[in-house]
Design a protein around this motif. Structure first.
Motif, mmCIF file in Angstrom:
data_model
loop_
_atom_site.group_PDB
_atom_site.id
_atom_site.type_symbol
_atom_site.label_atom_id
_atom_site.label_comp_id
_atom_site.label_asym_id
_atom_site.label_seq_id
_atom_site.Cartn_x
_atom_site.Cartn_y
_atom_site.Cartn_z
ATOM 1 N N ASP A 1 99.280 70.484 52.958
ATOM 2 C CA ASP A 1 98.559 70.255 51.708
ATOM 3 C C ASP A 1 97.356 69.331 51.938
ATOM 4 O O ASP A 1 97.099 68.847 53.044
ATOM 5 C CB ASP A 1 99.494 69.723 50.617
ATOM 6 N N ARG A 2 96.606 69.075 50.886
ATOM 7 C CA ARG A 2 95.371 68.296 50.980
ATOM 8 C C ARG A 2 95.611 66.842 51.358
ATOM 9 O O ARG A 2 94.687 66.139 51.798
ATOM 10 C CB ARG A 2 94.614 68.366 49.656
ATOM 11 N N ASN A 3 96.864 66.382 51.203
ATOM 12 C CA ASN A 3 97.211 65.009 51.562
ATOM 13 C C ASN A 3 97.798 64.901 52.965
ATOM 14 O O ASN A 3 98.190 63.810 53.386
ATOM 15 C CB ASN A 3 98.204 64.434 50.547
ATOM 16 N N ARG B 1 94.203 75.327 44.021
ATOM 17 C CA ARG B 1 93.008 74.479 44.032
ATOM 18 C C ARG B 1 93.151 73.259 43.146
ATOM 19 O O ARG B 1 92.377 72.291 43.280
ATOM 20 C CB ARG B 1 91.790 75.298 43.606
ATOM 21 N N ASP B 2 94.126 73.271 42.220
ATOM 22 C CA ASP B 2 94.370 72.119 41.359
ATOM 23 C C ASP B 2 95.387 71.154 41.945
ATOM 24 O O ASP B 2 95.715 70.134 41.324
ATOM 25 C CB ASP B 2 94.851 72.575 39.976
ATOM 26 N N GLY B 3 95.930 71.495 43.127
ATOM 27 C CA GLY B 3 96.909 70.636 43.767
ATOM 28 C C GLY B 3 98.344 70.951 43.410
ATOM 29 O O GLY B 3 99.268 70.268 43.886
ATOM 30 N N ASP C 1 104.156 70.320 40.069
ATOM 31 C CA ASP C 1 102.930 69.551 39.871
ATOM 32 C C ASP C 1 103.019 68.147 40.450
ATOM 33 O O ASP C 1 102.163 67.302 40.196
ATOM 34 C CB ASP C 1 102.560 69.489 38.384
ATOM 35 N N GLY C 2 104.063 67.887 41.224
ATOM 36 C CA GLY C 2 104.275 66.565 41.797
ATOM 37 C C GLY C 2 105.263 65.736 41.014
ATOM 38 O O GLY C 2 105.742 64.704 41.506
ATOM 39 N N GLY C 3 105.587 66.179 39.797
ATOM 40 C CA GLY C 3 106.537 65.454 38.976
ATOM 41 C C GLY C 3 107.599 66.333 38.341
ATOM 42 O O GLY C 3 108.692 65.881 38.049
ATOM 43 N N ALA D 1 88.421 83.459 42.643
ATOM 44 C CA ALA D 1 88.249 83.233 41.211
ATOM 45 C C ALA D 1 89.310 82.301 40.636
ATOM 46 O O ALA D 1 89.231 81.919 39.467
ATOM 47 C CB ALA D 1 88.276 84.570 40.463
ATOM 48 N N GLY D 2 90.295 81.945 41.443
ATOM 49 C CA GLY D 2 91.350 81.049 40.995
ATOM 50 C C GLY D 2 92.620 81.730 40.553
ATOM 51 O O GLY D 2 93.604 81.060 40.207
ATOM 52 N N ASN D 3 92.644 83.072 40.529
ATOM 53 C CA ASN D 3 93.870 83.785 40.185
ATOM 54 C C ASN D 3 94.909 83.609 41.289
ATOM 55 O O ASN D 3 94.576 83.630 42.481
ATOM 56 C CB ASN D 3 93.595 85.277 40.002
ATOM 57 N N VAL D 4 96.155 83.464 40.893
ATOM 58 C CA VAL D 4 97.247 83.377 41.853
ATOM 59 C C VAL D 4 97.991 84.713 41.862
ATOM 60 O O VAL D 4 98.423 85.198 40.812
ATOM 61 C CB VAL D 4 98.212 82.226 41.512
#
Length: 361
Positions: A55-57, A95-97, A112-114, A138-141
């Motif tokens: 992931d990004r982290n 893209r939103d994490g 969402d992390g929680g 386009a952001g579609n999953v």
């Protein structure tokens, strides 16, 4: 004196009750912590590990038959141990994490992390066996399932409801289905979707147990070579030069937009391009001794080593116990991670087997 004793006892009782109340409050708070903090530390997975991402982290995430594992560089945690007993096959960070976890039989989970949200056929998925997940430009999953693909735009959620567009396989064809039809669970082959990728022209490629399809936004077309369809492709990628690589029952192929190159007829399970442009594949070894991890630098297979031997050998490194190899990635430090009968990391010199807590050099 008796009054002092009574006061002392009364204070002890009040203090005990206050402590008990505090303990109960702490338990309630503990139960509302994020799944990551509340996860139980483990060694790495010990069973089949189908997909790996970073992931990004910088955390490594693994989809395994034991659940979804997270590795933060120090320890492992089974994130879904208290959420679902299902086997997990796929994982994606959008893209939103948000993280998406695809299971066999329990649909897909968004984390969402929680907290988690579960999407199943009741929410509009074609099927609850989510074998691959991909996010387009386009952001579609997109969720590859048994029977076709479900597309989620993440926008249409009135009253908590999900919104999917479904495209179903029907023999040698694939097309959008607006009837809300679903496919029964636990019937994966032959209509399982194994891999999805969007090329630089915006076309989406779908590798399935049946045909390989190319989608231009309106029509699905079966991809062919000399009139023959590519059948049972397990993985598909586009490299930095725009070539399409396909691996499956018919071996490893490269398509440059006008012609094909074959790199062997042995079954290929996974393909990955590293930062230097090398192509890594998992496949049945040339001598049929088992599954092997190979690296192609544009000219030849690069020398590597066997996991169960300290001796450097050309061409491949083989995983012990003939385990299949899945989910190859390169992390931000240049290490190669791959799933097999657990999770392995190759740093260029040493392979670390995390389930065994030991390295093979």
């Amino acid at each position: 004196m008796k009054y002092a004793v009574r006061c002392a006892w009364l204070w002890m009782i009040v203090s005990a009750n206050l402590c008990n109340a505090q303990d109960k409050t702490e338990v309630r708070k503990a139960n509302t912590r994020s799944a990551t903090k509340d996860a139980i530390p483990y060694n790495g997975p010990t069973s089949i590990t189908r997909n790996v991402i970073q992931d990004r982290n910088g955390n490594i995430w693994m989809a395994s038959w034991e659940g979804i594992f997270q590795y933060d560089g120090k320890s492992f945690a089974n994130i879904t141990s208290k959420v679902s007993p299902a086997r997990f096959f796929s994982v994606l960070e959008d893209r939103d994490g948000n993280l998406w976890f695809g299971s066999i039989g329990a649909g897909v989970y968004r984390y969402d992390g929680g907290s988690f949200r579960n999407f199943t056929t009741k929410d509009g998925l074609i099927n609850n066996e989510v074998t691959c997940i991909y996010q387009d430009k386009a952001g579609n999953v997109w969720f590859g399932v048994n029977g076709g693909v479900s597309r989620y735009d993440g926008k249409s959620m009135p009253a908590g409801q999900a919104s999917f567009r479904n495209y179903m396989m029907n023999g040698d064809f694939m097309a959008e289905d607006k009837t809300g039809k679903t496919v029964p669970d636990f019937t994966r082959p032959p209509n399982e979707v194994n891999s999805i990728v969007e090329d630089r022209t915006g076309r989406l490629w779908f590798a399935t147990r049946g045909n390989t399809f190319v989608f231009d936004g309106n029509t699905f077309t079966a991809f062919t070579n000399n009139g023959e369809p590519f059948i049972n492709v397990r993985t598909i990628i586009e490299d930095r030069k725009g070539n399409i690589w396909l691996g499956g029952n018919d071996g490893l192929w490269r398509y440059d937009g006008s012609g094909f190159t074959n790199f062997g007829q042995k079954f290929v399970g996974y393909i990955m391009e590293d930062k230097k442009g090398n192509i890594w594949t998992s496949s049945v070894s040339a001598d049929d001794r088992g599954w092997a991890l190979s690296r192609y630098d544009g000219k030849s297979l690069y020398k590597s080593f066997y996991l169960n031997s300290p001796v450097l050998k050309p061409g491949v490194m083989e995983v012990a116990n003939n385990s299949m190899i899945f989910g190859i990635i390169e992390d931000d430090k240049g290490n190669i991670w791959f799933g097999a009968d657990g999770i392995y990391r190759y740093d260029g010199n040493t392979v670390t087997d995390f389930k065994a807590k030991e390295s093979r050099e």
